[in-house]
Scaffold this motif. Structure first.
Motif, PDB file in Angstrom:
ATOM      1  N   ALA A   1      18.287  19.182   2.960  1.00 21.52           N
ATOM      2  CA  ALA A   1      18.294  18.776   4.368  1.00 21.52           C
ATOM      3  C   ALA A   1      19.669  18.970   4.989  1.00 21.52           C
ATOM      4  CB  ALA A   1      17.854  17.316   4.495  1.00 21.52           C
ATOM      5  N   VAL A   2      20.727  18.678   4.232  1.00 18.17           N
ATOM      6  CA  VAL A   2      22.096  18.900   4.707  1.00 18.17           C
ATOM      7  C   VAL A   2      22.323  20.382   4.993  1.00 18.17           C
ATOM      8  CG1 VAL A   2      24.536  18.841   4.030  1.00 18.17           C
ATOM      9  CG2 VAL A   2      23.065  16.851   3.619  1.00 18.17           C
ATOM     10  N   ASP A   3      21.881  21.229   4.064  1.00 17.58           N
ATOM     11  CA  ASP A   3      22.027  22.673   4.254  1.00 17.58           C
ATOM     12  C   ASP A   3      21.297  23.133   5.516  1.00 17.58           C
ATOM     13  OD1 ASP A   3      23.527  22.965   1.946  1.00 17.58           O
ATOM     14  OD2 ASP A   3      21.793  23.455   0.695  1.00 17.58           O
ATOM     15  N   GLU A   4      20.095  22.609   5.721  1.00 17.88           N
ATOM     16  CA  GLU A   4      19.289  23.061   6.848  1.00 17.88           C
ATOM     17  C   GLU A   4      19.820  22.519   8.170  1.00 17.88           C
ATOM     18  OE1 GLU A   4      15.103  22.642   6.054  1.00 17.88           O
ATOM     19  OE2 GLU A   4      15.281  23.718   4.134  1.00 17.88           O
ATOM     20  N   LEU A   5      20.407  21.319   8.161  1.00 22.19           N
ATOM     21  CA  LEU A   5      21.069  20.818   9.362  1.00 22.19           C
ATOM     22  C   LEU A   5      22.282  21.690   9.686  1.00 22.19           C
ATOM     23  CD1 LEU A   5      21.389  18.651  11.603  1.00 22.19           C
ATOM     24  CD2 LEU A   5      22.855  17.399   9.997  1.00 22.19           C
ATOM     25  N   SER A   6      23.042  22.040   8.671  1.00 22.09           N
ATOM     26  CA  SER A   6      24.220  22.885   8.877  1.00 22.09           C
ATOM     27  C   SER A   6      23.823  24.229   9.468  1.00 22.09           C
ATOM     28  CB  SER A   6      24.964  23.089   7.551  1.00 22.09           C
ATOM     29  OG  SER A   6      25.412  21.860   7.025  1.00 22.09           O
ATOM     30  N   ALA A   7      22.730  24.805   8.973  1.00 20.44           N
ATOM     31  CA  ALA A   7      22.260  26.087   9.487  1.00 20.44           C
ATOM     32  C   ALA A   7      21.826  25.972  10.941  1.00 20.44           C
ATOM     33  CB  ALA A   7      21.109  26.610   8.624  1.00 20.44           C
ATOM     34  N   ALA A   8      21.117  24.897  11.274  1.00 20.99           N
ATOM     35  CA  ALA A   8      20.679  24.696  12.657  1.00 20.99           C
ATOM     36  C   ALA A   8      21.872  24.500  13.589  1.00 20.99           C
ATOM     37  CB  ALA A   8      19.735  23.500  12.737  1.00 20.99           C
ATOM     38  N   ALA A   9      22.876  23.783  13.104  1.00 23.25           N
ATOM     39  CA  ALA A   9      24.083  23.575  13.914  1.00 23.25           C
ATOM     40  C   ALA A   9      24.816  24.885  14.140  1.00 23.25           C
ATOM     41  CB  ALA A   9      24.998  22.564  13.226  1.00 23.25           C
ATOM     42  N   LEU A  10      24.853  25.741  13.120  1.00 19.38           N
ATOM     43  CA  LEU A  10      25.578  27.005  13.210  1.00 19.38           C
ATOM     44  C   LEU A  10      24.889  27.986  14.151  1.00 19.38           C
ATOM     45  CD1 LEU A  10      27.926  28.753  12.103  1.00 19.38           C
ATOM     46  CD2 LEU A  10      26.365  29.506  10.295  1.00 19.38           C
ATOM     47  N   THR A  11      23.561  28.035  14.077  1.00 19.66           N
ATOM     48  CA  THR A  11      22.812  29.021  14.862  1.00 19.66           C
ATOM     49  C   THR A  11      22.398  28.512  16.232  1.00 19.66           C
ATOM     50  OG1 THR A  11      20.671  28.305  13.952  1.00 19.66           O
ATOM     51  CG2 THR A  11      21.884  30.012  12.740  1.00 19.66           C
ATOM     52  N   GLY A  12      22.440  27.177  16.408  1.00 18.17           N
ATOM     53  CA  GLY A  12      21.957  26.611  17.658  1.00 18.17           C
ATOM     54  C   GLY A  12      20.451  26.549  17.747  1.00 18.17           C
ATOM     55  N   GLY A  13      19.778  26.779  16.624  1.00 19.50           N
ATOM     56  CA  GLY A  13      18.319  26.741  16.614  1.00 19.50           C
ATOM     57  C   GLY A  13      17.784  25.351  16.334  1.00 19.50           C
ATOM     58  N   SER A  14      16.477  25.201  16.452  1.00 23.46           N
ATOM     59  CA  SER A  14      15.831  23.926  16.164  1.00 23.46           C
ATOM     60  C   SER A  14      15.235  23.958  14.768  1.00 23.46           C
ATOM     61  CB  SER A  14      14.741  23.618  17.194  1.00 23.46           C
ATOM     62  OG  SER A  14      13.738  24.623  17.157  1.00 23.46           O
ATOM     63  N   HIS A  15      15.012  22.786  14.208  1.00 27.42           N
ATOM     64  CA  HIS A  15      14.441  22.652  12.869  1.00 27.42           C
ATOM     65  C   HIS A  15      13.023  22.115  13.000  1.00 27.42           C
ATOM     66  CE1 HIS A  15      13.811  21.053   8.807  1.00 27.42           C
ATOM     67  NE2 HIS A  15      14.736  21.909   8.420  1.00 27.42           N
ATOM     68  N   PRO A  16      12.086  22.525  12.124  1.00 30.08           N
ATOM     69  CA  PRO A  16      10.709  22.008  12.215  1.00 30.08           C
ATOM     70  C   PRO A  16      10.622  20.488  12.110  1.00 30.08           C
ATOM     71  CG  PRO A  16      10.810  23.892  10.733  1.00 30.08           C
ATOM     72  CD  PRO A  16      12.227  23.554  11.073  1.00 30.08           C
ATOM     73  N   CYS A  17      11.587  19.868  11.412  1.00 34.20           N
ATOM     74  CA  CYS A  17      11.610  18.406  11.279  1.00 34.20           C
ATOM     75  C   CYS A  17      12.739  17.812  12.114  1.00 34.20           C
ATOM     76  CB  CYS A  17      11.777  18.003   9.816  1.00 34.20           C
ATOM     77  SG  CYS A  17      10.370  18.399   8.777  1.00 34.20           S
ATOM     78  N   ASP A  18      12.900  18.302  13.335  1.00 30.50           N
ATOM     79  CA  ASP A  18      13.975  17.772  14.173  1.00 30.50           C
ATOM     80  C   ASP A  18      13.567  16.459  14.818  1.00 30.50           C
ATOM     81  OD1 ASP A  18      12.258  18.481  16.230  1.00 30.50           O
ATOM     82  OD2 ASP A  18      13.578  20.005  17.083  1.00 30.50           O
ATOM     83  N   VAL A  19      14.446  15.923  15.660  1.00 25.92           N
ATOM     84  CA  VAL A  19      14.203  14.615  16.252  1.00 25.92           C
ATOM     85  C   VAL A  19      12.973  14.631  17.163  1.00 25.92           C
ATOM     86  CG1 VAL A  19      15.739  14.958  18.232  1.00 25.92           C
ATOM     87  CG2 VAL A  19      15.371  12.652  17.344  1.00 25.92           C
ATOM     88  N   THR A  20      12.654  15.784  17.744  1.00 26.29           N
ATOM     89  CA  THR A  20      11.449  15.879  18.583  1.00 26.29           C
ATOM     90  C   THR A  20      10.192  15.708  17.730  1.00 26.29           C
ATOM     91  OG1 THR A  20      12.584  17.330  20.157  1.00 26.29           O
ATOM     92  CG2 THR A  20      10.185  17.326  20.204  1.00 26.29           C
ATOM     93  N   PHE A  21      10.158  16.336  16.558  1.00 27.95           N
ATOM     94  CA  PHE A  21       9.037  16.120  15.652  1.00 27.95           C
ATOM     95  C   PHE A  21       8.999  14.665  15.205  1.00 27.95           C
ATOM     96  CE2 PHE A  21       7.253  16.025  11.303  1.00 27.95           C
ATOM     97  CZ  PHE A  21       5.984  16.490  11.575  1.00 27.95           C
TER      98      PHE A  21
END
Length: 296
Positions: free
Chosen positions: A251-271
């Motif tokens: 999850a840390v890795d995937e948060l870091s990737a989302a922060a770097l790319t500016g993209g959203s994650h399937p399990c983001d706060v909206t989900f």
């Protein structure tokens, strides 16, 4: 990415902080808690400062990993987002839709990345299962998650005893069934013994799933069973031996990737907010005894 852990309880120490302390590409900078003694003790466990000064700690980090009761989580997430810090949150993100909306609005306004730690979603077996489900024409599914808080590290968790299995493990169930079967549009619900609840969830295109949740069952009966079915038969989510710490590192890795790319994650706060909406609907269905529409 430099992280602060917000929380001093078992899950904060043994999962969030332990994960970050051993992460190769993230740094644990400090621990925040409402009780200074507990914060210092948790920090000392990982050779970092413990503090009650949230603003000072936020000034030193890029992101926060939050492990506190849901009603405490919302104001912390809002403060962190307003400070421009990325969010790794726990489920449920709030105990009502208004609180969940506050977290979503703060993250969007600040433009920060967010991930909600639905533990199973960060395990390889779940990713494989969901990929298989995506290649199958599905008709429905089922999830049974029963056990006992007694004797567990969460046995004295006030919010879990007050709100029950529906709010504690219901989000985990939705995090598995929704990506496989589609968003929940309606809920029927009934109570069993203790805090046991039985749900019938309606998904798009006539798909339906059933869910049984309990924190008050016999320890001997404890277990988790998850499957979906369709034209290729039954797809069972097999148990995985990986620890929650390993999942948190993903999850840390995937948060870091989302922060770097500016993209959203399937399990983001909206989900996470959508999950709270369904749980609230289930709560209404339990009270009314009727089929309740999500968002209705």
């Amino acid at each position: 990415m430099r992280f602060a852990v917000l929380g001093t309880g078992y899950w904060a120490r043994e999962v969030h902080a332990a994960s970050l302390a051993g992460h190769t590409d993230a740094e644990l900078v400090g621990v925040w808690g409402r009780d200074l003694g507990k914060a210092k003790a948790a920090g000392a466990q990982f050779d970092v400062p413990g503090t009650t000064d949230l603003d000072q700690l936020l000034a030193d980090v890029d992101a926060v990993s939050i492990a506190v009761p849901p009603d405490v989580q919302v104001p912390l997430a809002v403060a962190a987002a307003q400070a421009g810090r990325h969010l790794l949150m726990e489920k449920p993100i709030a105990l009502d839709l208004a609180g969940a909306d506050r977290a979503v609005d703060a993250a969007r306004a600040a433009g920060v990345a967010s991930v909600v730690f639905f533990t199973a979603r960060f395990r390889t077996a779940t990713s494989t299962w969901l990929q298989q489900a995506a290649r199958t024409t599905l008709a429905g599914g089922a999830l049974t998650w029963i056990g006992s808080l007694a004797g567990s590290p969460f046995g004295h968790s006030p919010w879990r005893h007050e709100h029950g299995a529906l709010w504690d493990i219901g989000p985990h169930a939705l995090a598995l069934l929704v990506p496989a079967l589609g968003p929940v549009t309606a809920v029927q619900a009934g109570r069993g013994q203790g805090d046991t609840v039985h749900l019938v969830l309606t998904h798009p295109e006539g798909r339906a799933s059933t869910v049984t949740l309990s924190h008050t069952s016999s320890e001997l009966a404890a277990g988790i069973d998850v499957w979906v079915h369709g034209d290729a038969g039954r797809l069972v989510l097999l148990p995985e031996s990986g620890t929650a710490v390993e999942a948190h590192r993903v999850a840390v890795d995937e948060l870091s990737a989302a922060a770097l790319t500016g993209g959203s994650h399937p399990c983001d706060v909206t989900f996470g907010r959508d999950v709270v909406r369904v749980i609230e609907t289930a709560q209404r269905a339990l009270a009314s005894g009727c089929r309740e529409t999500v968002g209705g």
